[in-house]
Scaffold this active site. Structure first.
Site, PDB file in Angstrom:
ATOM      1  N   LYS A   1      89.652 -70.236  29.529  1.00  0.00           N
ATOM      2  CA  LYS A   1      88.772 -71.204  28.859  1.00  0.00           C
ATOM      3  C   LYS A   1      89.182 -72.648  29.146  1.00  0.00           C
ATOM      4  O   LYS A   1      88.947 -73.145  30.255  1.00  0.00           O
ATOM      5  CB  LYS A   1      88.708 -70.878  27.370  1.00  0.00           C
ATOM      6  CG  LYS A   1      88.119 -69.455  27.117  1.00  0.00           C
ATOM      7  CD  LYS A   1      88.059 -69.100  25.676  1.00  0.00           C
ATOM      8  CE  LYS A   1      87.769 -67.634  25.467  1.00  0.00           C
ATOM      9  NZ  LYS A   1      86.341 -67.284  25.504  1.00  0.00           N
TER      10      LYS A   1
ATOM     11  N   TYR B   1      90.845 -59.140  20.891  1.00  0.00           N
ATOM     12  CA  TYR B   1      90.132 -58.904  22.152  1.00  0.00           C
ATOM     13  C   TYR B   1      90.893 -59.588  23.272  1.00  0.00           C
ATOM     14  O   TYR B   1      91.278 -60.765  23.142  1.00  0.00           O
ATOM     15  CB  TYR B   1      88.706 -59.475  22.060  1.00  0.00           C
ATOM     16  CG  TYR B   1      87.881 -59.322  23.316  1.00  0.00           C
ATOM     17  CD1 TYR B   1      87.567 -60.435  24.092  1.00  0.00           C
ATOM     18  CD2 TYR B   1      87.406 -58.076  23.725  1.00  0.00           C
ATOM     19  CE1 TYR B   1      86.795 -60.300  25.248  1.00  0.00           C
ATOM     20  CE2 TYR B   1      86.637 -57.936  24.875  1.00  0.00           C
ATOM     21  CZ  TYR B   1      86.336 -59.048  25.631  1.00  0.00           C
ATOM     22  OH  TYR B   1      85.578 -58.909  26.771  1.00  0.00           O
TER      23      TYR B   1
ATOM     24  N   ASP C   1      98.374 -63.812  23.916  1.00  0.00           N
ATOM     25  CA  ASP C   1      97.094 -64.061  24.576  1.00  0.00           C
ATOM     26  C   ASP C   1      96.552 -65.384  24.029  1.00  0.00           C
ATOM     27  O   ASP C   1      95.954 -65.429  22.955  1.00  0.00           O
ATOM     28  CB  ASP C   1      96.122 -62.906  24.301  1.00  0.00           C
ATOM     29  CG  ASP C   1      94.754 -63.192  24.902  1.00  0.00           C
ATOM     30  OD1 ASP C   1      93.903 -62.279  24.904  1.00  0.00           O
ATOM     31  OD2 ASP C   1      94.538 -64.327  25.371  1.00  0.00           O
TER      32      ASP C   1
END
Ligand code: KE4
Length: 455
Positions: free
Chosen positions: A303, A180, A275
Site C-alpha cells: 500500500k 488477512y 504484516d
C-alpha cells in the site's frame, strides 16, 4: 499548518472543482447540486464488466455486493476526492484501501512518476532507485536489515512465510482469525477482509494439506497461542499477525499482546512476522513496530510503500533473508519486482511523509474527530492513529467473534446514507476508514455531520 509548502496542496484546480461541487450539494439527498442521476454510465459499464470479470470487478470488496449496491466506476481522483464516470463526486475515506495517505494524484508524485515513465517502464535489471528505497525503508524501519521488493502484499506475505519455513525447517504457521494476509493458499483460513465481507469462512480451492499447516489462534487471546505452541512446539515456523488488525474492522492489540507474541516465538524458536501492509508508514514512518516498541523478525509492507503503484516488500533479519536465492535455497522471484516506476512512486511518497512529519499529527487529530462523531451515536468505535472503524454493535469489538456480532444490515444502510451525502467509506463492515493528508478540517466537520445524520 500555515503556508504549507505548495507541494502539499493537491491538484488545486481539480480539487477546487470537486470541493465546490461537493459544497454545493449540502447534505441533502441531492448529489453535488445536480439532480440525482441514475448511475447510467457506471451501470452500463457494470453490465459489461460482469460479462468478463467475476462480479464485474478485479477484487471482491469492490463489488459493493455486501451492501446491496452496484459499484460506481471511477473516472479520476485528486486530493480527497473521487469523481465517477457520471460526474458524481465523492469524499474518499477508502483511499484505495490504504495507499492514499497523501491524497490522490499528489503533484510531486505524479511528476516523479511521469519523469520515470519517460526513462522506460521496466528493465528486469537492478536500478539505483531500488537501492535508495531499500535504504530508506531500513532507515525508517531498522528491523528491515535486508529486504525484497515485490508487487503485492499477498506476494510479500507468502514470501515472508516461505522465508520463515526455509530458515527454521518447520512447516506449520500460526495466523489469527479475522486477520488477512493476502490470498495465497495457506493464508485463506478464517481470513478477514473480503472473506468476512462475503461470509466465506475458508476459500474453496485450497487443498486440505495447506490448511493443515495453518494453525488458527484468536486475536488478543494469548492462551490460544500458548495452547498451539504446547501442542506443536517445534513444528511452528512462524506467527504472522497484523500488529493492528484492520481486516475485521480495526481491532487494536490488547495491552501486552504483541510483547507476548514476541516472547513466545523467541522462546520456541519460531519467527514473528508483522504484516504491516496497512500499518506500515500509516501509523508513523516506523510503522506499528515503532508505535508499539516490538521488533519482529520479519515484516511485510504494501500500500503506502508503493504510493498507489503495485509495490510491496518483505524482509527483516539478515540471517533469515540471507537464505533467499540466489544467496540461499529459498526461492522467490518476480518479473516486475522492484519495478522502477512503482519504486519511484513509493520513494516519492515516503520522502513526502518524512519531510512532513506534521502529517501524522494532522491525520490522527482529524481521525479523532470522526471517532468522536461515531462515539456520540452509541455504537462501538475502534481507532489507532488515522485508522478507524465504526461497528454496528454496542458491545466492545476486540476480536473476530465480537466483530461478527456487528449488524451488517445496519452497516449497509449507513454506507448507502453516506454515499447519498457524497461520502465514500469502505463498502464493508470489516474494513477500515482511512484519513489522508488531503482531508481538511472542513471536510471532517461535514463528514461528522453526515455520520450523525446517516447513523
Ligand atoms: P494485496 O495483495 O491486496 O496488495 O495485499 C494483501 C494484504 C496483506 N496484508 C494486509 C494486512 C492487507 O490488508 C492486505 C490487503 N488489504 C485488502 C483490504 N483490507 C485489500 C483490498 C482488496 O482486497 O481489494
Amino acid at each position: 499548518m500555515k503556508n504549507k509548502p505548495d507541494s502539499l496542496f493537491f491538484n488545486r484546480q481539480f480539487c477546487a472543482e470537486a470541493q465546490n461541487g461537493w459544497d454545493r450539494s449540502g447534505l441533502s439527498v441531492e448529489r453535488f447540486g445536480m439532480e440525482v442521476e441514475m448511475n447510467t454510465k457506471s451501470d452500463q459499464l457494470y453490465e459489461r464488466a460482469c460479462k468478463r470479470m467475476p462480479g464485474g470487478v478485479n477484487s471482491p470488496v469492490r463489488s459493493f455486493r455486501s451492501v446491496g449496491k452496484t459499484p460506481f466506476f471511477v473516472d479520476k481522483a485528486a486530493g480527497a476526492f473521487l469523481i465517477d464516470v457520471d460526474h458524481n463526486r465523492y469524499l474518499d475515506y477508502v483511499c484505495s484501501w490504504g495507499p492514499g495517505i497523501l491524497g490522490h494524484a499528489h503533484p510531486a508524485i505524479i511528476e516523479a512518476v511521469r519523469r520515470a515513465c519517460e526513462k522506460g517502464l521496466t528493465f528486469g535489471a537492478p536500478t539505483e532507485k531500488e537501492v535508495e528505497l531499500a535504504e530508506l525503508v531500513n532507515e525508517c524501519v531498522p528491523s528491515m536489515e535486508m529486504m525484497r521488493l515485490v508487487s503485492s502484499g499477498t506476494e510479500a506475505c507468502m514470501s515472508a512465510i516461505r522465508a520463515a519455513r526455509g530458515f527454521t525447517g518447520r512447516d506449520k504457521i500460526i495466523k489469527f482469525e479475522g486477520c488477512y494476509h493476502g490470498h495465497s493458499d495457506g493464508l485463506l483460513v478464517k481470513a478477514g477482509s473480503g472473506l468476512m465481507t462475503e461470509a466465506i469462512p475458508d476459500s474453496a480451492g485450497v487443498p486440505a494439506g495447506y490448511a493443515e499447516n495453518t494453525l488458527l489462534a484468536g486475536y488478543n487471546d494469548p492462551d490460544s497461542v500458548s495452547r498451539l505452541f504446547d501442542a506443536y512446539r517445534d513444528q511452528i515456523a512462524c506467527v504472522i499477525v497484523e500488529p493492528v488488525a484492520a481486516n475485521m474492522g480495526v481491532v487494536p492489540p490488547a495491552e501486552g499482546f504483541l510483547p507476548f507474541l514476541r516472547e513466545i516465538t523467541e522462546k520456541n524458536g519460531a519467527l514473528l512476522i508483522f504484516d504491516e501492509v496497512i500499518t506500515g508508514f500509516r501509523l508513523s514512518p516506523g510503522g506499528a513496530q515503532e508505535y508499539y516498541g516490538v521488533r519482529p523478525d520479519l515484516s511485510t509492507f504494501g500500500k503506502i510503500i508503493g504510493g498507489g503503484m503495485p509495490l510491496a516488500a518483505y524482509g527483516g533479519r539478515k540471517d533469515v533473508m540471507s537464505r533467499i536465492a540466489p544467496l540461499g535455497p529459498v526461492y522467490q522471484a518476480g518479473t516486475l519486482s522492484g519495478n522502477p516506476v512503482a519504486v519511484t512512486a513509493g520513494l516519492e511518497t515516503l520522502r513526502q511523509l518524512i519531510a512532513h512529519p506534521e502529517i501524522y499529527e494532522e491525520i490522527d487529530r482529524r481521525a479523532g474527530k470522526l471517532e468522536e462523531a461515531f462515539r456520540e451515536t452509541g455504537f462501538t468505535v475502534n481507532r489507532v492513529g488515522s485508522l478507524l472503524s465504526c461497528f454496528f454493535t454496542k458491545e466492545p469489538v476486540t476480536d473476530y467473534r465480537s466483530a461478527l456480532r456487528s449488524d451488517t444490515k445496519a452497516f449497509a444502510a449507513y454506507f448507502a446514507a453516506m454515499l447519498e451525502r457524497g461520502i465514500y467509506v469502505a463498502p464493508s463492515q470489516f474494513e477500515a476508514l482511512f484519513v489522508s493528508a488531503a482531508h481538511t478540517d472542513e471536510m471532517i466537520e461535514r463528514t461528522c455531520r453526515a455520520i450523525r445524520e446517516a447513523v
